[in-house]
Design a protein around this motif. Structure first.
Motif, PDB file in Angstrom:
ATOM      1  N   LEU A  18     -53.892  24.699  65.778  1.00  0.00           N
ATOM      2  CA  LEU A  18     -55.453  25.099  65.194  1.00  0.00           C
ATOM      3  C   LEU A  18     -55.556  26.855  65.629  1.00  0.00           C
ATOM      4  CD1 LEU A  18     -58.108  24.312  64.050  1.00  0.00           C
ATOM      5  CD2 LEU A  18     -58.725  23.581  66.331  1.00  0.00           C
ATOM      6  N   LYS A  19     -55.254  27.384  66.710  1.00  0.00           N
ATOM      7  CA  LYS A  19     -55.672  28.475  66.985  1.00  0.00           C
ATOM      8  C   LYS A  19     -54.701  29.341  65.911  1.00  0.00           C
ATOM      9  CE  LYS A  19     -55.442  31.901  70.526  1.00  0.00           C
ATOM     10  NZ  LYS A  19     -55.076  32.364  72.112  1.00  0.00           N
ATOM     11  N   ARG A  20     -53.498  29.270  65.816  1.00  0.00           N
ATOM     12  CA  ARG A  20     -52.612  29.913  64.954  1.00  0.00           C
ATOM     13  C   ARG A  20     -53.285  29.912  63.200  1.00  0.00           C
ATOM     14  NH1 ARG A  20     -49.225  28.909  61.379  1.00  0.00           N
ATOM     15  NH2 ARG A  20     -49.036  26.479  61.573  1.00  0.00           N
ATOM     16  N   LEU A  21     -53.514  28.827  62.950  1.00  0.00           N
ATOM     17  CA  LEU A  21     -54.093  28.603  61.791  1.00  0.00           C
ATOM     18  C   LEU A  21     -55.274  29.304  61.651  1.00  0.00           C
ATOM     19  CD1 LEU A  21     -53.656  24.741  60.894  1.00  0.00           C
ATOM     20  CD2 LEU A  21     -52.512  26.820  59.863  1.00  0.00           C
ATOM     21  N   GLU A  24     -54.019  33.613  62.431  1.00  0.00           N
ATOM     22  CA  GLU A  24     -53.189  34.101  61.785  1.00  0.00           C
ATOM     23  C   GLU A  24     -53.013  33.910  60.443  1.00  0.00           C
ATOM     24  OE1 GLU A  24     -49.405  33.571  63.978  1.00  0.00           O
ATOM     25  OE2 GLU A  24     -50.169  33.879  65.743  1.00  0.00           O
ATOM     26  N   GLU A  25     -53.148  32.879  60.193  1.00  0.00           N
ATOM     27  CA  GLU A  25     -53.053  32.276  58.600  1.00  0.00           C
ATOM     28  C   GLU A  25     -54.332  32.380  57.687  1.00  0.00           C
ATOM     29  OE1 GLU A  25     -50.111  31.102  57.399  1.00  0.00           O
ATOM     30  OE2 GLU A  25     -49.011  31.761  59.303  1.00  0.00           O
ATOM     31  N   ARG A  26     -55.430  32.216  58.450  1.00  0.00           N
ATOM     32  CA  ARG A  26     -56.661  32.185  57.653  1.00  0.00           C
ATOM     33  C   ARG A  26     -56.730  33.629  57.169  1.00  0.00           C
ATOM     34  NH1 ARG A  26     -61.948  29.847  60.262  1.00  0.00           N
ATOM     35  NH2 ARG A  26     -61.621  27.864  59.212  1.00  0.00           N
ATOM     36  N   PRO A  27     -56.570  34.697  58.148  1.00  0.00           N
ATOM     37  CA  PRO A  27     -56.782  35.935  57.472  1.00  0.00           C
ATOM     38  C   PRO A  27     -55.619  36.536  56.678  1.00  0.00           C
ATOM     39  CG  PRO A  27     -56.945  35.885  60.155  1.00  0.00           C
ATOM     40  CD  PRO A  27     -56.670  34.518  59.501  1.00  0.00           C
ATOM     41  N   LYS A  28     -54.425  35.900  56.680  1.00  0.00           N
ATOM     42  CA  LYS A  28     -53.622  36.408  55.830  1.00  0.00           C
ATOM     43  C   LYS A  28     -53.944  35.831  54.403  1.00  0.00           C
ATOM     44  CE  LYS A  28     -49.505  36.320  59.156  1.00  0.00           C
ATOM     45  NZ  LYS A  28     -48.192  35.475  59.123  1.00  0.00           N
ATOM     46  N   ASP A  31     -56.718  37.915  52.562  1.00  0.00           N
ATOM     47  CA  ASP A  31     -56.243  39.078  52.289  1.00  0.00           C
ATOM     48  C   ASP A  31     -55.697  38.927  51.072  1.00  0.00           C
ATOM     49  OD1 ASP A  31     -57.193  40.462  54.489  1.00  0.00           O
ATOM     50  OD2 ASP A  31     -55.472  40.629  55.347  1.00  0.00           O
ATOM     51  N   ALA A  32     -54.650  37.957  50.827  1.00  0.00           N
ATOM     52  CA  ALA A  32     -53.985  37.376  49.628  1.00  0.00           C
ATOM     53  C   ALA A  32     -55.017  37.108  48.630  1.00  0.00           C
ATOM     54  CB  ALA A  32     -53.020  36.226  50.008  1.00  0.00           C
ATOM     55  N   VAL A  33     -55.823  36.447  48.922  1.00  0.00           N
ATOM     56  CA  VAL A  33     -56.731  36.042  47.852  1.00  0.00           C
ATOM     57  C   VAL A  33     -57.371  37.554  47.276  1.00  0.00           C
ATOM     58  CG1 VAL A  33     -59.134  34.848  47.226  1.00  0.00           C
ATOM     59  CG2 VAL A  33     -57.331  33.651  48.527  1.00  0.00           C
ATOM     60  N   ALA A  34     -57.993  38.219  48.148  1.00  0.00           N
ATOM     61  CA  ALA A  34     -58.500  39.458  47.926  1.00  0.00           C
ATOM     62  C   ALA A  34     -57.764  40.469  47.053  1.00  0.00           C
ATOM     63  CB  ALA A  34     -59.142  40.236  48.868  1.00  0.00           C
ATOM     64  N   PHE A  57     -55.117  24.320  51.422  1.00  0.00           N
ATOM     65  CA  PHE A  57     -54.418  23.336  52.184  1.00  0.00           C
ATOM     66  C   PHE A  57     -54.697  23.906  53.881  1.00  0.00           C
ATOM     67  CE2 PHE A  57     -50.475  23.210  54.945  1.00  0.00           C
ATOM     68  CZ  PHE A  57     -50.018  21.816  54.750  1.00  0.00           C
ATOM     69  N   THR A  58     -54.807  25.105  54.009  1.00  0.00           N
ATOM     70  CA  THR A  58     -54.934  25.657  55.392  1.00  0.00           C
ATOM     71  C   THR A  58     -56.305  25.024  55.997  1.00  0.00           C
ATOM     72  OG1 THR A  58     -53.274  27.199  55.073  1.00  0.00           O
ATOM     73  CG2 THR A  58     -55.066  27.547  56.867  1.00  0.00           C
ATOM     74  N   GLU A  59     -57.483  25.175  55.155  1.00  0.00           N
ATOM     75  CA  GLU A  59     -58.615  24.813  55.544  1.00  0.00           C
ATOM     76  C   GLU A  59     -58.600  23.439  55.563  1.00  0.00           C
ATOM     77  OE1 GLU A  59     -61.155  26.704  56.389  1.00  0.00           O
ATOM     78  OE2 GLU A  59     -59.878  28.436  55.912  1.00  0.00           O
ATOM     79  N   GLY A  60     -58.136  22.714  54.893  1.00  0.00           N
ATOM     80  CA  GLY A  60     -57.885  21.158  55.097  1.00  0.00           C
ATOM     81  C   GLY A  60     -57.317  20.718  56.349  1.00  0.00           C
ATOM     82  N   ARG A  61     -56.247  21.480  56.846  1.00  0.00           N
ATOM     83  CA  ARG A  61     -55.468  21.130  58.081  1.00  0.00           C
ATOM     84  C   ARG A  61     -56.485  21.627  59.181  1.00  0.00           C
ATOM     85  NH1 ARG A  61     -52.205  17.771  60.843  1.00  0.00           N
ATOM     86  NH2 ARG A  61     -51.233  19.037  62.220  1.00  0.00           N
TER      87      ARG A  61
END
Length: 158
Positions: A18-21, A24-28, A31-34, A57-61
């Motif tokens: 959860l912490k990694r998502l 790390e993943e959420r900010p990446k 940035d990719a969406v922007a 997918f990430t928000e669901g997880r």
């Protein structure tokens, strides 16, 4: 509401994911969406759609992990005093009657089950057959290939 059992190690693993998502993943992905949005027309922008799909997918997880953790009853198996009976959290060595093969399983919560790592869910047929049994007891499990008979060789709480 019934709280789902989970081992202390299982909870720590889920919290780490959860912490990694979140960190790390959420900010990446944001940035990719922007960046994809900056490329212009969103209707035909495959990068944008891929980034949004990954974000979904990430928000669901993240939501799933938060729900599991908040509804979990954490059980520290090292503090259990159950004598020689198989209960949640036990690591059990079994011997298959026909082949003599040995397998080792730890009985864990549904969210942390991983057969490759030898962790089976408390709700699995083999775990249900073991619960309450002692060393040298025989258990019978209905498997897809027919009934299997095992002997409990040892029980540990680690």
């Amino acid at each position: 509401m019934n709280r789902a059992p989970i081992t202390l190690a299982g909870e720590e693993k889920l919290k780490a994911e959860l912490k990694r998502l979140k960190t790390e993943e959420r900010p990446k992905i944001i940035d990719a969406v922007a960046e994809a949005r900056a490329h212009g027309d969103l209707k035909e922008n495959a990068e944008y759609h891929a980034a949004r799909e990954q974000q979904s997918f990430t928000e669901g997880r993240i939501a799933e992990l938060e729900s599991i953790i908040s509804n979990a009853e954490v059980i520290d198996v090292t503090n259990l005093n159950v004598g020689d009976k198989v209960v949640f959290g036990a690591t059990v060595v079994l011997e298959e009657e026909e082949s003599g093969d040995h397998v080792t399983y730890q009985i864990v919560g549904d969210a942390e089950a991983d057969i490759e790592a030898g962790k089976i869910s408390i709700s699995s047929p083999i775990a249900r057959a073991m619960i309450g049994k002692s060393e040298d007891d025989e258990i019978e499990v209905l498997a897809p290939g027919g009934n299997k008979v095992y002997f409990i060789e040892s029980i540990k709480y680690i």
